[in-house]
Design a protein around this motif. Structure first.
Motif, PDB file in Angstrom:
ATOM      1  N   GLN B 142       0.825  -1.214   0.000  1.00  0.00           N
ATOM      2  CA  GLN B 142       0.000   0.000   0.000  1.00  0.00           C
ATOM      3  C   GLN B 142       0.865   1.274   0.000  1.00  0.00           C
ATOM      4  O   GLN B 142       0.507   2.273  -0.613  1.00  0.00           O
ATOM      5  CB  GLN B 142      -0.898  -0.036   1.244  1.00  0.00           C
ATOM      6  N   VAL B 143       2.011   1.242   0.709  1.00  0.00           N
ATOM      7  CA  VAL B 143       2.877   2.427   0.722  1.00  0.00           C
ATOM      8  C   VAL B 143       3.923   2.356  -0.396  1.00  0.00           C
ATOM      9  O   VAL B 143       4.868   3.133  -0.419  1.00  0.00           O
ATOM     10  CB  VAL B 143       3.578   2.621   2.098  1.00  0.00           C
ATOM     11  N   GLY B 144       3.747   1.399  -1.307  1.00  0.00           N
ATOM     12  CA  GLY B 144       4.587   1.338  -2.489  1.00  0.00           C
ATOM     13  C   GLY B 144       5.959   0.724  -2.281  1.00  0.00           C
ATOM     14  O   GLY B 144       6.903   1.067  -2.991  1.00  0.00           O
ATOM     15  N   LEU B 145       6.071  -0.184  -1.326  1.00  0.00           N
ATOM     16  CA  LEU B 145       7.387  -0.744  -1.038  1.00  0.00           C
ATOM     17  C   LEU B 145       7.414  -2.264  -1.103  1.00  0.00           C
ATOM     18  O   LEU B 145       8.220  -2.907  -0.453  1.00  0.00           O
ATOM     19  CB  LEU B 145       7.856  -0.290   0.349  1.00  0.00           C
ATOM     20  N   SER B 146       6.540  -2.837  -1.943  1.00  0.00           N
ATOM     21  CA  SER B 146       6.480  -4.299  -1.974  1.00  0.00           C
ATOM     22  C   SER B 146       7.785  -4.903  -2.499  1.00  0.00           C
ATOM     23  O   SER B 146       8.066  -6.071  -2.254  1.00  0.00           O
ATOM     24  CB  SER B 146       5.298  -4.769  -2.815  1.00  0.00           C
ATOM     25  N   ASP B 147       8.619  -4.087  -3.156  1.00  0.00           N
ATOM     26  CA  ASP B 147       9.891  -4.615  -3.646  1.00  0.00           C
ATOM     27  C   ASP B 147      11.037  -4.402  -2.658  1.00  0.00           C
ATOM     28  O   ASP B 147      12.184  -4.690  -2.959  1.00  0.00           O
ATOM     29  CB  ASP B 147      10.247  -3.972  -4.992  1.00  0.00           C
ATOM     30  N   PHE B 151      14.802  -5.331   2.668  1.00  0.00           N
ATOM     31  CA  PHE B 151      15.830  -4.299   2.826  1.00  0.00           C
ATOM     32  C   PHE B 151      15.918  -3.842   4.272  1.00  0.00           C
ATOM     33  O   PHE B 151      14.914  -3.731   4.962  1.00  0.00           O
ATOM     34  CB  PHE B 151      15.521  -3.092   1.931  1.00  0.00           C
ATOM     35  N   TYR B 152      17.148  -3.550   4.701  1.00  0.00           N
ATOM     36  CA  TYR B 152      17.337  -2.975   6.024  1.00  0.00           C
ATOM     37  C   TYR B 152      17.215  -1.454   5.937  1.00  0.00           C
ATOM     38  O   TYR B 152      17.482  -0.870   4.875  1.00  0.00           O
ATOM     39  CB  TYR B 152      18.709  -3.374   6.581  1.00  0.00           C
ATOM     40  N   PRO B 153      16.847  -0.809   7.053  1.00  0.00           N
ATOM     41  CA  PRO B 153      16.633   0.643   7.002  1.00  0.00           C
ATOM     42  C   PRO B 153      17.770   1.424   6.339  1.00  0.00           C
ATOM     43  O   PRO B 153      17.507   2.332   5.563  1.00  0.00           O
ATOM     44  CB  PRO B 153      16.468   1.010   8.480  1.00  0.00           C
ATOM     45  N   HIS B 154      19.037   1.055   6.619  1.00  0.00           N
ATOM     46  CA  HIS B 154      20.116   1.860   6.052  1.00  0.00           C
ATOM     47  C   HIS B 154      20.220   1.717   4.538  1.00  0.00           C
ATOM     48  O   HIS B 154      20.923   2.486   3.895  1.00  0.00           O
ATOM     49  CB  HIS B 154      21.455   1.538   6.736  1.00  0.00           C
ATOM     50  N   GLN B 155      19.514   0.729   3.993  1.00  0.00           N
ATOM     51  CA  GLN B 155      19.535   0.556   2.538  1.00  0.00           C
ATOM     52  C   GLN B 155      18.399   1.316   1.857  1.00  0.00           C
ATOM     53  O   GLN B 155      18.250   1.254   0.641  1.00  0.00           O
ATOM     54  CB  GLN B 155      19.419  -0.942   2.197  1.00  0.00           C
ATOM     55  N   LEU B 156      17.595   2.002   2.673  1.00  0.00           N
ATOM     56  CA  LEU B 156      16.439   2.717   2.132  1.00  0.00           C
ATOM     57  C   LEU B 156      16.657   4.221   2.220  1.00  0.00           C
ATOM     58  O   LEU B 156      17.367   4.707   3.100  1.00  0.00           O
ATOM     59  CB  LEU B 156      15.177   2.350   2.931  1.00  0.00           C
ATOM     60  N   SER B 157      16.022   4.957   1.308  1.00  0.00           N
ATOM     61  CA  SER B 157      16.077   6.420   1.382  1.00  0.00           C
ATOM     62  C   SER B 157      15.211   6.880   2.557  1.00  0.00           C
ATOM     63  O   SER B 157      14.420   6.111   3.094  1.00  0.00           O
ATOM     64  CB  SER B 157      15.540   7.026   0.093  1.00  0.00           C
ATOM     65  N   GLY B 158      15.377   8.142   2.936  1.00  0.00           N
ATOM     66  CA  GLY B 158      14.567   8.683   4.031  1.00  0.00           C
ATOM     67  C   GLY B 158      13.073   8.551   3.769  1.00  0.00           C
ATOM     68  O   GLY B 158      12.311   8.186   4.658  1.00  0.00           O
ATOM     69  N   GLY B 159      12.694   8.827   2.530  1.00  0.00           N
ATOM     70  CA  GLY B 159      11.271   8.733   2.187  1.00  0.00           C
ATOM     71  C   GLY B 159      10.764   7.301   2.307  1.00  0.00           C
ATOM     72  O   GLY B 159       9.661   7.057   2.804  1.00  0.00           O
ATOM     73  N   GLN B 160      11.593   6.357   1.857  1.00  0.00           N
ATOM     74  CA  GLN B 160      11.199   4.946   1.970  1.00  0.00           C
ATOM     75  C   GLN B 160      11.139   4.524   3.425  1.00  0.00           C
ATOM     76  O   GLN B 160      10.219   3.811   3.830  1.00  0.00           O
ATOM     77  CB  GLN B 160      12.195   4.080   1.194  1.00  0.00           C
ATOM     78  N   GLN B 161      12.104   4.987   4.220  1.00  0.00           N
ATOM     79  CA  GLN B 161      12.084   4.646   5.653  1.00  0.00           C
ATOM     80  C   GLN B 161      10.806   5.164   6.306  1.00  0.00           C
ATOM     81  O   GLN B 161      10.182   4.472   7.104  1.00  0.00           O
ATOM     82  CB  GLN B 161      13.297   5.251   6.362  1.00  0.00           C
ATOM     83  N   LEU B 195       4.062  12.434   1.508  1.00  0.00           N
ATOM     84  CA  LEU B 195       2.776  13.132   1.543  1.00  0.00           C
ATOM     85  C   LEU B 195       1.731  12.403   0.703  1.00  0.00           C
ATOM     86  O   LEU B 195       0.558  12.333   1.068  1.00  0.00           O
ATOM     87  CB  LEU B 195       2.936  14.579   1.055  1.00  0.00           C
ATOM     88  N   LYS B 196       2.210  11.826  -0.388  1.00  0.00           N
ATOM     89  CA  LYS B 196       1.287  11.088  -1.255  1.00  0.00           C
ATOM     90  C   LYS B 196       0.647   9.921  -0.482  1.00  0.00           C
ATOM     91  O   LYS B 196      -0.557   9.668  -0.602  1.00  0.00           O
ATOM     92  CB  LYS B 196       2.058  10.560  -2.475  1.00  0.00           C
ATOM     93  N   VAL B 197       1.488   9.237   0.303  1.00  0.00           N
ATOM     94  CA  VAL B 197       0.973   8.110   1.082  1.00  0.00           C
ATOM     95  C   VAL B 197      -0.051   8.594   2.120  1.00  0.00           C
ATOM     96  O   VAL B 197      -1.118   8.003   2.286  1.00  0.00           O
ATOM     97  CB  VAL B 197       2.136   7.359   1.782  1.00  0.00           C
ATOM     98  N   GLU B 203      -7.783   9.694   1.960  1.00  0.00           N
ATOM     99  CA  GLU B 203      -8.855   9.300   1.041  1.00  0.00           C
ATOM    100  C   GLU B 203      -9.555   8.039   1.508  1.00  0.00           C
ATOM    101  O   GLU B 203     -10.726   7.823   1.233  1.00  0.00           O
ATOM    102  CB  GLU B 203      -8.281   9.091  -0.376  1.00  0.00           C
ATOM    103  N   LYS B 204      -8.819   7.187   2.229  1.00  0.00           N
ATOM    104  CA  LYS B 204      -9.436   5.958   2.759  1.00  0.00           C
ATOM    105  C   LYS B 204     -10.066   6.208   4.112  1.00  0.00           C
ATOM    106  O   LYS B 204     -10.366   5.264   4.850  1.00  0.00           O
ATOM    107  CB  LYS B 204      -8.378   4.867   2.882  1.00  0.00           C
ATOM    108  N   ASN B 205     -10.199   7.479   4.477  1.00  0.00           N
ATOM    109  CA  ASN B 205     -10.824   7.861   5.748  1.00  0.00           C
ATOM    110  C   ASN B 205     -10.132   7.284   6.977  1.00  0.00           C
ATOM    111  O   ASN B 205     -10.767   6.762   7.887  1.00  0.00           O
ATOM    112  CB  ASN B 205     -12.306   7.471   5.762  1.00  0.00           C
ATOM    113  N   THR B 206      -8.818   7.365   6.974  1.00  0.00           N
ATOM    114  CA  THR B 206      -8.061   7.014   8.167  1.00  0.00           C
ATOM    115  C   THR B 206      -8.119   8.212   9.110  1.00  0.00           C
ATOM    116  O   THR B 206      -7.912   9.341   8.676  1.00  0.00           O
ATOM    117  CB  THR B 206      -6.589   6.748   7.798  1.00  0.00           C
ATOM    118  N   THR B 207      -8.416   7.967  10.365  1.00  0.00           N
ATOM    119  CA  THR B 207      -8.456   9.064  11.333  1.00  0.00           C
ATOM    120  C   THR B 207      -7.032   9.466  11.676  1.00  0.00           C
ATOM    121  O   THR B 207      -6.243   8.635  12.123  1.00  0.00           O
ATOM    122  CB  THR B 207      -9.190   8.624  12.615  1.00  0.00           C
ATOM    123  N   MET B 208      -6.716  10.739  11.430  1.00  0.00           N
ATOM    124  CA  MET B 208      -5.317  11.147  11.598  1.00  0.00           C
ATOM    125  C   MET B 208      -5.187  12.492  12.294  1.00  0.00           C
ATOM    126  O   MET B 208      -6.021  13.378  12.111  1.00  0.00           O
ATOM    127  CB  MET B 208      -4.638  11.246  10.226  1.00  0.00           C
TER     128      MET B 208
END
Lengths: 214, 261
Positions: B142-147, B151-161, B195-197, B203-208
């Motif tokens: 759902q957050v676009g990280l199925s691939d 990965f460990y956190p240090h292998q991800l960009s800040g946005g991906q983390q 922000l997109k996420v 849009e899915k009406n998550t209470t935030m």
């Protein structure tokens, strides 16, 4: 010629060095953890007491501490002295526990607050946060300074000779007194080999923990 | 009935009063943004909601039930606080992913720990763990990280983390998901993907409840905007009111400075 008997004597001495080394580790590693909790305590008197203790132990020579432990009971209280090896172990365990406690403290305090908080907001218990989140990060942080300290301990075992414990240097010295210099170098090789093995071991552990970054 | 109602919340650190009586409420499915200058108490408010700080006074109610009453917290055990926390999720400014776990494990870990407390855990262990992992995979998708599951956190960009962190918070299905300046540690490009996420969650009406400095984003995504300054709510209302017709001079001042830069 003399090579075989010297080797056997040095091996015996090295055995004593190893006993000091391993028993010191066995007791000082956990004791150091307890001391580190004391120096991080929220109860100020305990914290200051612990930190003063660590300051005294780190601020005076191990050789001095060893002599105090061995001669102190007799000269101060008129009590019987500890057996020599026991005296060595008492002094070494206390001394190394003080050093280890500071390494543990730096490792524990080095874990960012956010790691605990992330665990908390995810509903984890304190012990789950400790074992599942922070412990491995602490271990990763303390492996290099621990390796340093433990390698220093290998060589510090030679201090036991000040109260006439027959460790390897003292044994080698008996041959030198008879006019042989090479047993001293030979004894050095034992240390080199032992420290070499430890270095390989710690490198291995560091490599094993290199899959993540803290 | 509001899903979250906060009344008279106060918090001081020593002599410094950081929250001086905060009131607001939010209905299920709404997004509420909190804006305001640094030091206005926004982050402290979120931390009080998540019981990382314990408010001195005031009440926090979830689904009509008072779950916290200021000054009372000593009466609650650690276990009770833990249970109350689960009404809320929190996404931190600097992600706080667990570095020694993969993205997938970061999302499943807390769920696995909580599952142990279920009475049927022993009997259905395998099934339960599979469900947790299935859920985590779906969230990371759902957050676009199925691939990036392995990965460990240090292998991800800040946005991906940060997106992993959002999935991690969602995994426990909180009633209210809180964001503490989720993009402040990111460059503009990475800000967009996070922000997109959050937008898609709205849009899915998550209470935030979202503390943010991204004004345009707050305007687009929120049902209510709260402007805080000096530990009080200066003004609150729909984004149209706050951004286009602020009634209070202080709000106007703050927003003008923002638009100026």
């Amino acid at each position: 010629m003399k090579f075989i008997p010297v080797t056997i004597s040095l091996l015996e001495g090295f055995g004593v060095s190893c006993v000091i080394f391993f028993l010191t580790l066995v007791f000082s590693l956990p004791l150091g953890l307890i001391i580190s909790f004391g120096s991080m305590s929220r109860f100020a008197p305990l914290r200051w007491l612990t930190r003063t203790f660590v300051w005294v132990i780190r601020g005076t020579p191990l050789m001095l501490q060893l002599m105090v432990v061995y001669y102190g009971p007799g000269l101060i209280f008129g009590a019987a002295a500890f057996p020599k090896l026991t005296a060595v172990l008492i002094a070494f365990v206390i001394n190394y526990a003080a050093y280890f406690s500071e390494i543990y403290r730096s490792g524990i305090e080095g874990v960012p607050r956010g790691q605990y908080e992330a665990g908390q907001v995810l509903g984890m218990t304190k012990s789950q946060i400790f074992f599942r989140v922070t412990l491995l990060q602490v271990i990763k942080r303390i492996v290099p300074p621990m390796a340093n300290e433990i390698i220093t301990l290998v060589k510090d075992t030679s201090l036991a000779r000040v109260i006439a414990v027959m460790e390897i240097i003292m044994v080698a010295g008996t041959f030198t007194a008879k006019g042989l210099i090479w047993p001293l170098f030979y004894a050095g090789l034992f240390y080199l080999a032992f420290c070499g093995i430890l270095t390989l071991l710690f490198n291995y552990i560091e490599r094993k923990l290199s899959y993540f970054r803290v | 009935m509001p899903v979250l109602e906060v009344k008279g919340l106060k918090k001081s650190f020593g002599p410094t009063a950081v929250l001086k009586g905060i009131d607001f409420s939010i209905e299920k499915g709404q997004a509420l943004s909190i804006i305001g200058p640094s030091g206005s108490g926004k982050t402290t408010l979120l931390r009080c909601l998540n019981f990382l700080e314990l408010a001195d006074a005031g009440t926090i109610s979830v689904n009509g039930k008072v779950i916290y009453r200021g000054g009372d917290m000593k009466k609650y055990s650690d276990a009770e606080i833990r249970k109350k926390r689960l009404h809320f999720g929190l996404v931190f400014q600097n992600f706080n992913l667990f570095p020694q776990y993969t993205a997938l494990k970061n999302v499943t870990l807390a769920g696995e720990m909580l599952a142990r407390e279920r009475p049927d855990y022993r009997a259905r262990k395998k099934e339960i763990l599979e469900e947790i992992e299935e859920n985590a995979r779906a969230l990371l998708d759902q957050v676009g990280l199925s691939d990036k599951l392995g990965f460990y956190p240090h292998q991800l960009s800040g946005g991906q983390q940060q997106r992993v962190a959002i999935a991690r918070a969602l995994a426990l299905k909180p009633d209210i998901l809180c964001f503490d300046e989720p993009t402040s540690a990111l460059d503009p490009e990475l800000t967009g993907e996070v922000l997109k996420v959050i937008r898609s969650l709205a849009e899915k009406n998550t209470t935030m409840v979202i503390v943010t400095h991204e004004m345009q984003f707050a305007r687009d995504v929120s049902d209510i905007v709260l402007f805080m300054d000096g530990g009080v709510v200066i003004e609150s209302g729909p984004p149209g009111q706050i951004f286009d017709n602020p009634r209070v001079t202080r709000t106007k001042q703050f927003l003008e400075r923002y638009n100026g830069t």
